[in-house]
Scaffold this active site. Sequence first.
Site, short mmCIF file in Angstrom:
data_model
loop_
_atom_site.label_atom_id
_atom_site.label_comp_id
_atom_site.label_asym_id
_atom_site.label_seq_id
_atom_site.Cartn_x
_atom_site.Cartn_y
_atom_site.Cartn_z
N ILE A 178 -17.59 2.45 2.93
CA ILE A 178 -17.67 3.21 1.69
C ILE A 178 -18.28 2.37 0.57
O ILE A 178 -19.08 2.87 -0.22
CB ILE A 178 -16.26 3.71 1.29
CG1 ILE A 178 -15.79 4.80 2.26
CG2 ILE A 178 -16.26 4.26 -0.14
CD1 ILE A 178 -14.35 5.24 2.06
N GLY A 179 -17.94 1.10 0.51
CA GLY A 179 -18.47 0.24 -0.54
C GLY A 179 -19.99 0.14 -0.50
O GLY A 179 -20.66 0.22 -1.53
N THR B 235 -20.32 -4.71 1.46
CA THR B 235 -21.26 -5.07 2.53
C THR B 235 -21.24 -4.07 3.68
O THR B 235 -22.03 -4.17 4.61
CB THR B 235 -20.96 -6.48 3.08
OG1 THR B 235 -19.61 -6.53 3.55
CG2 THR B 235 -21.17 -7.53 1.99
N TYR C 265 0.73 0.08 2.70
CA TYR C 265 -0.59 0.50 2.24
C TYR C 265 -0.47 1.61 1.21
O TYR C 265 -1.09 1.56 0.14
CB TYR C 265 -1.42 0.96 3.43
CG TYR C 265 -2.74 1.59 3.08
CD1 TYR C 265 -3.81 0.83 2.64
CD2 TYR C 265 -2.93 2.98 3.20
CE1 TYR C 265 -5.02 1.41 2.32
CE2 TYR C 265 -4.14 3.56 2.90
CZ TYR C 265 -5.18 2.78 2.46
OH TYR C 265 -6.39 3.35 2.13
#
Length: 264
Positions: A19-20, A16, A154
């Site tokens: 990058i996606g 949404t 991460y």
Amino acid sequence: MKIDLTGHTALVTASTGGIGYAIAQGLASSGATVILNGRSEASVERAKARLSAAVPGAKLTGVAADLGTAAGVDALLTALPPVDVLVNNAGIYGPLDFYDTDDATWEQYWQINVMSGVRLSRALLPSMVNRGWGRVVFISSESARNIPADMIHYGVSKTAQLALSRGLAKRVAGSGVTVNTVLPGPTISDGFADMMKDEVARTGKSLETLAREFVMAARPSSIIQRAATVDEVANMVVYVCSPLASATSGAALRVDGGVVDDIV
């Protein structure tokens, strides 16, 4: 060279924004039917409207689901049509000292950054193999190879994606299905813009200037000496998802601007 994904259906998780979303737009522009995913119905509907305006005639659907739990992944899978392109983009990040990173935080990062891709790949790969064609892409990070001291939790999750992708590529070897990982470096994403909005207001500098200053201070090995755009990352992903990338599988493909200082 023309990328044509007409007739293919792509799921891009966490698409949404950032990058996606750029990946989803690139795939839609190449003719794919795209399934958008976000954690709320409102965010999915906003992304659909934005993408419909950007790519007139785009074939879009959307499913709201939180992929940080097995139940959320199951809810997404239940709503899916047959999918032959899977982009595992869902992920979280944030600095936190190792000594202050408790078990709950480690588990949260593992579930979202790693297990969401495990669960979706396990569910969707068999039908791709049966059809003799498919694409799975994991969106990792240069932090997978250049573990940041302030985000060890991460970095570990992103390194795990490299191992997962390589192993899955070997598991489906010779099937016509490819599995790869794309490793972005510093990128001017929606998240970065939100993080820097106060600094933009305070200094009067552009987001691009602040991003360049960040790269040169925090990632001085960068060869392009700036942050990438989300579209530059998406271009690599769209290519890897296309029929043109049929001889690329099991690869870790860097879009990091040369931050990782090696020659392979």
